[in-house]
Design a protein around this motif. Structure first.
Motif, PDB file in Angstrom:
ATOM      1  N   THR A 183       0.811  -1.222   0.000  1.00 57.12           N
ATOM      2  CA  THR A 183       0.000   0.000   0.000  1.00 57.12           C
ATOM      3  C   THR A 183       0.840   1.265   0.000  1.00 57.12           C
ATOM      4  O   THR A 183       0.356   2.319  -0.407  1.00 57.12           O
ATOM      5  N   TYR A 184       2.076   1.199   0.480  1.00 52.83           N
ATOM      6  CA  TYR A 184       2.894   2.414   0.485  1.00 52.83           C
ATOM      7  C   TYR A 184       4.204   2.246  -0.276  1.00 52.83           C
ATOM      8  O   TYR A 184       5.072   3.131  -0.232  1.00 52.83           O
ATOM      9  N   ARG A 185       4.347   1.128  -0.969  1.00 52.75           N
ATOM     10  CA  ARG A 185       5.583   0.903  -1.729  1.00 52.75           C
ATOM     11  C   ARG A 185       5.726   1.943  -2.828  1.00 52.75           C
ATOM     12  O   ARG A 185       4.829   2.117  -3.654  1.00 52.75           O
ATOM     13  N   PRO A 186       6.854   2.686  -2.877  1.00 51.76           N
ATOM     14  CA  PRO A 186       7.052   3.651  -3.963  1.00 51.76           C
ATOM     15  C   PRO A 186       7.372   2.932  -5.265  1.00 51.76           C
ATOM     16  O   PRO A 186       7.907   1.817  -5.263  1.00 51.76           O
ATOM     17  N   LYS A 187       7.029   3.555  -6.364  1.00 53.30           N
ATOM     18  CA  LYS A 187       7.351   2.989  -7.663  1.00 53.30           C
ATOM     19  C   LYS A 187       8.869   2.947  -7.833  1.00 53.30           C
ATOM     20  O   LYS A 187       9.561   3.910  -7.500  1.00 53.30           O
ATOM     21  N   THR A 188       9.380   1.838  -8.331  1.00 55.41           N
ATOM     22  CA  THR A 188      10.833   1.664  -8.430  1.00 55.41           C
ATOM     23  C   THR A 188      11.482   2.792  -9.217  1.00 55.41           C
ATOM     24  O   THR A 188      12.533   3.314  -8.832  1.00 55.41           O
ATOM     25  N   ALA A 189      10.863   3.199 -10.317  1.00 53.71           N
ATOM     26  CA  ALA A 189      11.442   4.257 -11.152  1.00 53.71           C
ATOM     27  C   ALA A 189      11.472   5.607 -10.444  1.00 53.71           C
ATOM     28  O   ALA A 189      12.235   6.497 -10.834  1.00 53.71           O
ATOM     29  N   ASP A 190      10.649   5.761  -9.400  1.00 47.83           N
ATOM     30  CA  ASP A 190      10.612   7.032  -8.669  1.00 47.83           C
ATOM     31  C   ASP A 190      11.733   7.156  -7.649  1.00 47.83           C
ATOM     32  O   ASP A 190      12.015   8.245  -7.153  1.00 47.83           O
ATOM     33  N   ILE A 191      12.374   6.046  -7.303  1.00 51.86           N
ATOM     34  CA  ILE A 191      13.422   6.075  -6.282  1.00 51.86           C
ATOM     35  C   ILE A 191      14.748   6.414  -6.948  1.00 51.86           C
ATOM     36  O   ILE A 191      15.137   5.752  -7.912  1.00 51.86           O
ATOM     37  N   PRO A 192      15.464   7.431  -6.474  1.00 51.43           N
ATOM     38  CA  PRO A 192      16.745   7.790  -7.103  1.00 51.43           C
ATOM     39  C   PRO A 192      17.813   6.729  -6.861  1.00 51.43           C
ATOM     40  O   PRO A 192      17.711   5.919  -5.932  1.00 51.43           O
TER      41      PRO A 192
ATOM     42  N   GLY B 297       8.346  22.151  -5.785  1.00 52.65           N
ATOM     43  CA  GLY B 297       8.949  21.354  -4.730  1.00 52.65           C
ATOM     44  C   GLY B 297       9.959  22.196  -3.976  1.00 52.65           C
ATOM     45  O   GLY B 297      10.828  22.839  -4.577  1.00 52.65           O
ATOM     46  N   ILE B 298       9.844  22.219  -2.660  1.00 50.78           N
ATOM     47  CA  ILE B 298      10.756  22.988  -1.804  1.00 50.78           C
ATOM     48  C   ILE B 298      11.541  22.019  -0.936  1.00 50.78           C
ATOM     49  O   ILE B 298      10.967  21.057  -0.397  1.00 50.78           O
ATOM     50  N   TYR B 299      12.837  22.276  -0.788  1.00 48.44           N
ATOM     51  CA  TYR B 299      13.652  21.463   0.122  1.00 48.44           C
ATOM     52  C   TYR B 299      14.565  22.395   0.901  1.00 48.44           C
ATOM     53  O   TYR B 299      15.063  23.391   0.372  1.00 48.44           O
ATOM     54  N   LEU B 300      14.766  22.050   2.165  1.00 42.39           N
ATOM     55  CA  LEU B 300      15.538  22.914   3.065  1.00 42.39           C
ATOM     56  C   LEU B 300      16.526  22.087   3.864  1.00 42.39           C
ATOM     57  O   LEU B 300      16.156  21.079   4.465  1.00 42.39           O
ATOM     58  N   PHE B 301      17.796  22.502   3.826  1.00 42.99           N
ATOM     59  CA  PHE B 301      18.837  21.935   4.681  1.00 42.99           C
ATOM     60  C   PHE B 301      19.135  22.952   5.784  1.00 42.99           C
ATOM     61  O   PHE B 301      19.453  24.102   5.488  1.00 42.99           O
ATOM     62  N   HIS B 302      19.041  22.535   7.044  1.00 38.11           N
ATOM     63  CA  HIS B 302      19.504  23.358   8.161  1.00 38.11           C
ATOM     64  C   HIS B 302      20.962  22.989   8.428  1.00 38.11           C
ATOM     65  O   HIS B 302      21.252  21.877   8.875  1.00 38.11           O
TER      66      HIS B 302
ATOM     67  N   THR C 185      11.600  15.818  -4.728  1.00 36.74           N
ATOM     68  CA  THR C 185      10.359  15.981  -3.973  1.00 36.74           C
ATOM     69  C   THR C 185       9.184  16.231  -4.912  1.00 36.74           C
ATOM     70  O   THR C 185       8.112  15.622  -4.774  1.00 36.74           O
ATOM     71  N   LEU C 186       9.383  17.121  -5.887  1.00 37.07           N
ATOM     72  CA  LEU C 186       8.309  17.430  -6.833  1.00 37.07           C
ATOM     73  C   LEU C 186       7.992  16.223  -7.713  1.00 37.07           C
ATOM     74  O   LEU C 186       6.819  15.888  -7.941  1.00 37.07           O
ATOM     75  N   ARG C 187       9.038  15.552  -8.193  1.00 32.94           N
ATOM     76  CA  ARG C 187       8.825  14.392  -9.063  1.00 32.94           C
ATOM     77  C   ARG C 187       8.087  13.275  -8.332  1.00 32.94           C
ATOM     78  O   ARG C 187       7.162  12.658  -8.871  1.00 32.94           O
ATOM     79  N   HIS C 188       8.466  13.042  -7.087  1.00 30.34           N
ATOM     80  CA  HIS C 188       7.825  11.991  -6.306  1.00 30.34           C
ATOM     81  C   HIS C 188       6.355  12.330  -6.039  1.00 30.34           C
ATOM     82  O   HIS C 188       5.480  11.457  -6.107  1.00 30.34           O
TER      83      HIS C 188
ATOM     84  N   VAL D 252      -0.049  10.318 -10.106  1.00 27.06           N
ATOM     85  CA  VAL D 252      -0.323   9.515 -11.302  1.00 27.06           C
ATOM     86  C   VAL D 252      -0.613   8.071 -10.938  1.00 27.06           C
ATOM     87  O   VAL D 252      -1.447   7.404 -11.551  1.00 27.06           O
ATOM     88  N   ASN D 253       0.065   7.562  -9.914  1.00 31.43           N
ATOM     89  CA  ASN D 253      -0.102   6.161  -9.544  1.00 31.43           C
ATOM     90  C   ASN D 253      -1.350   5.904  -8.698  1.00 31.43           C
ATOM     91  O   ASN D 253      -1.653   4.753  -8.402  1.00 31.43           O
ATOM     92  N   ASP D 254      -2.026   6.952  -8.307  1.00 31.59           N
ATOM     93  CA  ASP D 254      -3.244   6.806  -7.511  1.00 31.59           C
ATOM     94  C   ASP D 254      -4.410   6.495  -8.454  1.00 31.59           C
ATOM     95  O   ASP D 254      -4.820   7.335  -9.270  1.00 31.59           O
ATOM     96  N   LEU D 255      -4.972   5.301  -8.353  1.00 33.67           N
ATOM     97  CA  LEU D 255      -6.046   4.885  -9.256  1.00 33.67           C
ATOM     98  C   LEU D 255      -7.261   5.797  -9.160  1.00 33.67           C
ATOM     99  O   LEU D 255      -7.904   6.127 -10.155  1.00 33.67           O
ATOM    100  N   THR D 256      -7.583   6.224  -7.935  1.00 33.52           N
ATOM    101  CA  THR D 256      -8.742   7.104  -7.745  1.00 33.52           C
ATOM    102  C   THR D 256      -8.521   8.435  -8.454  1.00 33.52           C
ATOM    103  O   THR D 256      -9.410   8.944  -9.143  1.00 33.52           O
TER     104      THR D 256
END
Length: 667
Positions: A6-15, A270-275, A389-392, A398-402
């Motif tokens: 139910t929460y497995r990410p798509k293989t192609a989405d993982i860097p 997509g926003i990403y922040l490093f402290h 982050t944005l791509r994921h 897209v992968n959500d059937l609903t």
């Protein structure tokens, strides 16, 4: 317990880069933290057949409900970030570093009369300064050994120290000059404490000035021909560089900074922040924002600052702020505004933003766009995470059937289609100022990419030998694609102008599989506005094909319908708009990829390729003999005949190619 499917990410989405990942439960608590040299390989191993997993790993993946990851530059950075997060989140399934021995630290007993550097575990002492943690004891001992070569501080036990003081001679480390031997007066206690202070300052992140001073001393010693001293200083520099790699320092001057990454499309960002605190990464955040119409990235950054720093604590009284990191370095907590904020572009109204940040902070804060050096390198890493982050986020939609079903229904409703478009084909043209024109055909079925049906086309030039404009090129590609469709539907036999065999029927009788172009799309999408849509619709009408055609303009995401004066505007949060945008972006990406491949082949071509009978081996022989093409072009027939393997007939062909007879056009 959640099913991992139910929460497995798509293989192609993982860097595939190095990074750190976190598994979280239904309440959002982090239950496991790990690192990987290749995130894709590591994470997919958790979602194999549960029977093949270790029982504890199996329990972990069924307890988790979500997995997230952060990309870093190297395995060393992943190592440090992993153990910082283990200490911060205290995940229940990370047993390796939660044993009775606790974390290993590098400790300096600064309160002692003769301070000592030692590897420590267990309970903390307020009179001792700690640096770390380290993932492995051997790595920490190696770091301590490198530091001892440079700073020569005491590492012996109190018993060894007292014995050396009583006997008046140092231990072995003192004799081999790995310790300054303050126990016997070889250096004074003041000098030894000064070395200890330098060590603590170095481990606190203030490394830039110290390394610069060492390099200056090394160059000065070499200039004065003191090569032995210069060699020692060189070895010290190398030892300290090893220590810096072990500790994954991202800023050598111990800077406190927040580094923002931003990746945007027309609908979302997509926003990403490093402290970064004390020169090290102390925390990360990633999220997605919906863009407003006409809002630029610069304006979006200003909005992000308002969200992130609205509740930030003041930093005008630094001595009252306690460090929050696991290694007790002296720096700002991550919820305070640092002196520097690094961004990929300047925010809108930068002066106003800096004034607001300075007021919130209590002292000056600056917003900078780094151009080079270590800060630019780290910013590029944060940018990669923002794009990820944005791509994921988009791939999850897209992968959500609903969501996909809702998107197709919305498209059918807004475009007044008879039914939901289960197969959509999108076409795009890519070229560089008219050269190397190619086109792409991207196929979505049931709202998801069907990559095995993707096709690329080389756009043929016009009858006058010049490249076609975009509308004419689109008309050509649609004609070629749908001629094949009609041929396969009607059972034509023969070949078209591309040499494509038009076999009879839509199904291959040998394999029973549909032929390449036998599927009729429910909707055709072209990248462009009203001119492109009208040209595409006219092309299909001439061929007698009744398929709805629309165009998607990039600037405002308007949907154009043939002959309609005004476009259809879908709501910005519409699932249908997200699907069409994803389709168009995928078509654009595929077209650019095909164009670059064709352009690369063109750049590798030579004028010798056009000479009949001159293949790779003959070209190599000619270039070996004449060294350059221009010498081949000006060579006489007798000079050409000197090349090994070039016979009289070929000599005449080559010469006539570069020296055509008057009145004859060389082809």
């Amino acid at each position: 317990m959640a099913d991992p499917i139910t929460y497995r990410p798509k293989t192609a989405d993982i860097p595939t880069q190095p990074g750190v990942y976190r598994f979280s439960d239904a309440q959002g608590r982090v239950i496991y933290v790990g690192k990987a040299k290749n995130l894709r390989n590591r994470l997919t191993s958790y979602f194999q057949d549960p029977a093949n997993l270790h029982p504890r790993t199996q329990q972990m993946v069924f307890t988790a409900c979500n997995v997230q990851w952060t990309v870093v530059n190297s395995e060393v950075e992943a190592l440090t970030l992993e153990y910082n997060w283990i200490k911060e989140f205290d995940p229940r399934f990370n047993v390796m570093m939660k044993d009775d021995r606790s974390y290993p630290y590098l400790a300096v007993t600064v309160a002692d009369e003769i301070p000592r550097m030692v590897v420590m575990r267990g309970a903390r002492n307020k009179k001792v300064r700690y640096f770390g943690p380290y993932s492995q004891v051997w790595a920490l001992r190696d770091t301590a050994d490198q530091l001892q070569k440079v700073f020569k501080v005491r590492t012996c036990s109190d018993g060894v120290l007292r014995r050396a003081q009583a006997q008046g001679r140092p231990c072995l480390l003192g004799y081999i000059e790995k310790c300054g031997a303050p126990c016997t007066g070889k250096i004074s206690l003041a000098e030894h404490k000064e070395k200890v202070a330098e060590l603590c300052q170095f481990m606190s992140g203030k490394v830039g000035p110290y390394l610069s001073e060492l390099r200056s001393e090394m160059k000065a010693a070499a200039a004065e021909l003191e090569f032995e001293k210069a060699a020692k200083l060189r070895d010290n520099l190398q030892a300290l560089e090893i220590v810096l790699e072990r500790n994954a320092v991202v800023f050598n001057d111990g800077t406190d900074a927040d580094v923002f990454g931003l990746a945007s499309d027309e609908l979302e960002s997509g926003i990403y922040l490093f402290h970064v605190r004390g020169g090290r990464i102390r925390g990360v955040r990633g999220w997605v924002l919906h863009n407003e119409y006409g809002e630029t990235d610069a304006q979006l950054l200003t909005t992000v600052f308002q969200q992130v720093y609205a509740d930030a604590i003041a930093a005008n009284n630094l001595e009252k702020l306690d460090a929050v990191s696991v290694d007790d370095l002296e720096h700002l907590p991550t919820n305070a505004i640092p002196a520097e904020i690094l961004v990929p572009i300047e925010p809108a109204e930068k002066a106003v933003v800096e004034e607001w940040l300075s007021q919130k902070r209590g002292i000056k804060a600056t917003v900078k766009v780094p151009q080079r050096g270590e800060k630019r390198t780290l910013l590029e890493t944060v940018q990669k995470n923002a794009a990820e982050t944005l791509r994921h986020h988009k791939s999850k939609r897209v992968n959500d059937l609903t969501q996909r079903g809702q998107a197709l229904e919305e498209i059918a409703t807004y475009l007044d289609l008879a039914h939901a478009p289960l197969r959509i084909e999108c076409f795009d043209i890519s070229h560089l100022q008219g050269t190397d024109q190619v086109a792409s055909m991207v196929v979505f079925e049931d709202g998801a990419p069907r990559k095995k049906d993707y096709r690329s086309f080389i756009v043929h030039k016009g009858s006058d030998g010049h490249p076609l404009d975009d509308t004419a090129a689109m008309s050509q590609i649609l004609t070629r694609r749908f001629k094949r469709l009609v041929a396969e539907e009607n059972g034509a036999v023969g070949a078209d102008e591309d040499g494509y065999l038009l076999a009879s029927g839509p199904v291959d009788p040998l394999t029973g599989r549909p032929r390449k172009f036998s599927y009729r799309p429910d909707l055709v999408v072209v990248d462009g506005g009203l001119p492109q849509v009208n040209a595409a619709a006219a092309t299909l009408a001439e061929m007698g094909i009744d398929i709805p055609v629309v165009g998607l303009a990039k600037r405002l995401e308007e949907i154009w319908i043939p002959e309609d004066e005004y476009p259809v505007i879908l709501p910005r949060t519409s699932a249908g708009l997200y699907l069409l945008q994803h389709l168009r972006d995928e078509s654009h990406r595929f077209a650019i990829t095909a164009h670059r491949k064709k352009r690369s082949k063109t750049m590798l071509r030579s004028v010798l390729d056009d000479i009949p009978g001159v293949g790779p081996s003959k070209q190599k022989a000619l270039l070996t003999h004449f060294k350059a093409v221009k010498h081949i072009q000006t060579a006489t027939e007798s000079e050409l005949s000197e090349v090994a393997g070039i016979g009289p007939a070929l000599v005449s062909t080559i010469y006539r190619h570069f020296h055509p007879e008057p009145g004859k056009l060389d082809t």
